[in-house]
Design a protein around this motif. Structure first.
Motif, PDB file in Angstrom:
ATOM      1  N   SER A  10       0.961  -1.344  -0.173  1.00 13.95           N
ATOM      2  CA  SER A  10      -0.076  -0.309   0.066  1.00 13.95           C
ATOM      3  C   SER A  10       0.739   1.137   0.079  1.00 13.95           C
ATOM      4  O   SER A  10       0.327   1.969   0.103  1.00 13.95           O
ATOM      5  CB  SER A  10      -1.217  -0.312   1.541  1.00 13.95           C
ATOM      6  N   THR A  11       2.484   1.147   0.066  1.00 13.39           N
ATOM      7  CA  THR A  11       2.537   2.569  -0.093  1.00 13.39           C
ATOM      8  C   THR A  11       4.220   1.941  -1.283  1.00 13.39           C
ATOM      9  O   THR A  11       3.384   0.789  -1.905  1.00 13.39           O
ATOM     10  CB  THR A  11       3.404   2.331   0.968  1.00 13.39           C
ATOM     11  N   ASN A 130      -9.282   8.260  -4.284  1.00 14.39           N
ATOM     12  CA  ASN A 130      -9.278   7.962  -5.361  1.00 14.39           C
ATOM     13  C   ASN A 130      -8.779   9.888  -5.449  1.00 14.39           C
ATOM     14  O   ASN A 130      -7.251  10.147  -5.991  1.00 14.39           O
ATOM     15  CB  ASN A 130      -9.714   7.143  -5.925  1.00 14.39           C
ATOM     16  N   ILE A 133      -6.174  10.848  -2.986  1.00 15.36           N
ATOM     17  CA  ILE A 133      -5.209  10.067  -4.089  1.00 15.36           C
ATOM     18  C   ILE A 133      -4.225  11.104  -4.841  1.00 15.36           C
ATOM     19  O   ILE A 133      -2.738  11.513  -4.686  1.00 15.36           O
ATOM     20  CB  ILE A 133      -5.323   8.978  -3.704  1.00 15.36           C
ATOM     21  N   ARG A 134      -4.725  11.349  -5.620  1.00 16.93           N
ATOM     22  CA  ARG A 134      -4.234  11.961  -7.528  1.00 16.93           C
ATOM     23  C   ARG A 134      -4.367  14.006  -6.804  1.00 16.93           C
ATOM     24  O   ARG A 134      -3.507  14.215  -7.506  1.00 16.93           O
ATOM     25  CB  ARG A 134      -5.472  11.441  -8.423  1.00 16.93           C
ATOM     26  N   CYS A 438      -4.925   2.769  -7.357  1.00  9.76           N
ATOM     27  CA  CYS A 438      -3.846   2.270  -6.991  1.00  9.76           C
ATOM     28  C   CYS A 438      -3.844   1.032  -6.963  1.00  9.76           C
ATOM     29  O   CYS A 438      -4.855   0.888  -5.799  1.00  9.76           O
ATOM     30  CB  CYS A 438      -3.038   3.350  -5.716  1.00  9.76           C
ATOM     31  N   LYS A 441      -5.203   0.450  -2.666  1.00  9.45           N
ATOM     32  CA  LYS A 441      -5.984   1.042  -1.870  1.00  9.45           C
ATOM     33  C   LYS A 441      -7.708   0.471  -2.228  1.00  9.45           C
ATOM     34  O   LYS A 441      -7.686   0.207  -3.322  1.00  9.45           O
ATOM     35  CB  LYS A 441      -5.333   2.896  -2.710  1.00  9.45           C
TER      36      LYS A 441
END
Length: 441
Positions: A10-11, A130, A133-134, A438, A441
């Protein structure tokens, strides 16, 4: 399949301080227990413990293990997160141990997909995760956070509820016309309701489209005839030498793209090839791509030579962009200026009039940041579809269409609105949405 156990890193997979390998599913606790030789079923939920990960009898890393037990987790399944040292090799190794013990590699976005399918979040919240995250700007972060907090549901659910109540009353009228205590649905009730819903939908669409410009920016094509200063303007906006600038016409033969963030608007800039008649094969390809970019652009910056009268090439360009959102700027004012309007000298980096105009033009939309607003093209498209159908249903009512047909039309509208937050959906749509997430996620 929701009854299997999934895992993923997850990283970022790189050499860093820590990395996280995440598992979710019925066997997550069993697999992790086997890896660390400790029974995680006996560990209190929402806690973190110190352990070693083993491959067989060999310890491979010193870790911290976070334990989350269903149903009070992100996916509503058991979740284990192994916090390992962040080397790319050891992170992959721990992932492979999880896989060897029975977990399956998660698909992109599958943890969030499970959260949605298990009823933990609605579809608009999943999209907002999402978006977070972006996010690349403060406005995008604020918009994503509002979506995570349920701002889209707050918009859609009251409208859905009103439409469903109307459908219910219509159905009762059709099925039980003899009941005296049934409210009679007439045009006097239907027409005002439909007009109200249309106004609500149109207002949502208008706000969403205006806010999308502030949040995501505009596809902006810089156009003009050859050697008018398009590339110089691009460089001045970006404050760097991105495009080659010469006195030779036709230097730009392909699209050059970059992004500039002004105070109130983000522009996704495309410097196009100068549009003119040309026999050069490479230049002709560049001109064709420029014409396509103009067609797709949301904003056109048309550059005119301020020191010269309009010629046929200028006039053809003005004709070409008729009907588009066009800002005309007059460049080369350091030589002379024959026009009134937005005057610049890109060569001298004097483009303040253009910058000021753009910031003033979009300043009024900043107030939308604090409102609940549809925040992506899918949601806006579904609302537009629902608005069109509401208007068609209003015409049907005024034309005396039977109530059972009106009820069917309202069901279609309800379905489209419900799809915004994922109360109704098809599998292909869900697969398409989550594949853009991703891994992990």
């Amino acid at each position: 399949m929701l009854n299997d156990t999934i895992c993923a890193i997850s990283t970022a997979l790189s050499n860093q301080a820590i990395a996280i390998v995440r598992m979710s599913g019925d066997e997550a606790l069993d697999i992790a227990s086997s890896m660390i030789k400790r029974d995680l079923h006996q560990i209190r939920a929402n806690s973190i413990i110190y352990a070693h990960v083993y491959e067989g009898e060999v310890a491979v890393d010193e870790v911290m293990v976070s334990v989350f037990k269903a149903p009070k987790t992100f996916t509503r399944e058991d979740i284990v997160e192994i916090n390992t040292h962040g080397g790319a090799y050891i992170t992959r190794k721990i992932l492979n141990i999880c896989l060897s013990l029975g977990a399956r590699l998660a698909l992109p976005g599958e943890f969030t997909k499970r959260a949605y399918l298990n009823g933990r979040i609605d579809l608009s919240k999943a999209e907002s995760i999402n978006d977070m995250i972006r996010a690349t700007s403060e406005i995008q972060v604020k918009s994503a956070m509002k979506g995570i907090d349920g701002s889209i549901s707050k918009l859609i659910e009251p409208l859905c509820e009103e439409i469903m109540q109307m459908i219910g009353m219509i159905e009762v009228n059709i099925d039980y016309p003899e009941y005296d205590d049934v409210e009679i649905i007439t045009n006097e009730k239907l027409i005002p309701a439909l007009e109200k819903w249309i106004m609500t939908a149109d207002e949502m669409i208008d706000k969403a489209e205006r806010f999308r410009v502030i949040k995501d920016g505009l596809k902006t094509a810089i156009i003009g005839k050859p050697n008018v200063g398009k590339s110089s303007l691009l460089n001045a906006l970006l404050k760097k030498d991105k495009a080659i600038v010469t006195d030779i016409a036709g230097t730009t033969r392909d699209l050059i793209e970059d992004t500039v963030e002004l105070d109130n608007i983000t522009l996704h800039l495309i410097d196009t090839a100068g549009i003119r008649e040309s026999e050069d094969t490479v230049e002709k390809i560049g001109i064709e791509r420029s014409l396509k970019a103009i067609d797709e652009a949301e904003l056109i910056i048309l550059v005119i030579d301020a020191a010269k009268q309009l010629d046929e090439e200028d006039k053809r360009l003005i004709k070409l962009v008729e009907g588009k959102d066009v800002i005309t700027v007059y460049n080369k004012t350091d030589v002379a200026c024959l026009y009134e309007g937005i005057r610049i000298s890109a060569k001298e980096n004097d483009i303040s009039e253009l910058i000021d105009y753009l910031n003033q033009r979009y300043d009024k939309d900043q107030s939308l940041i604090d409102e609940d607003i549809l925040n992506n093209e899918r949601q806006i498209a579904l609302m537009k579809k629902a608005a069109r159908q509401l208007k068609e249903t209003l015409v049907s009512v005024k034309n005396g269409t039977e109530l059972d047909i009106i009820s069917s039309e309202l069901y279609v509208i309800y379905h489209d609105l419900s799809e915004i937050i994922g109360k109704s959906y098809d599998d292909d749509l869900i697969d398409h949405l989550f594949k853009n997430f991703c891994l992990g996620k």
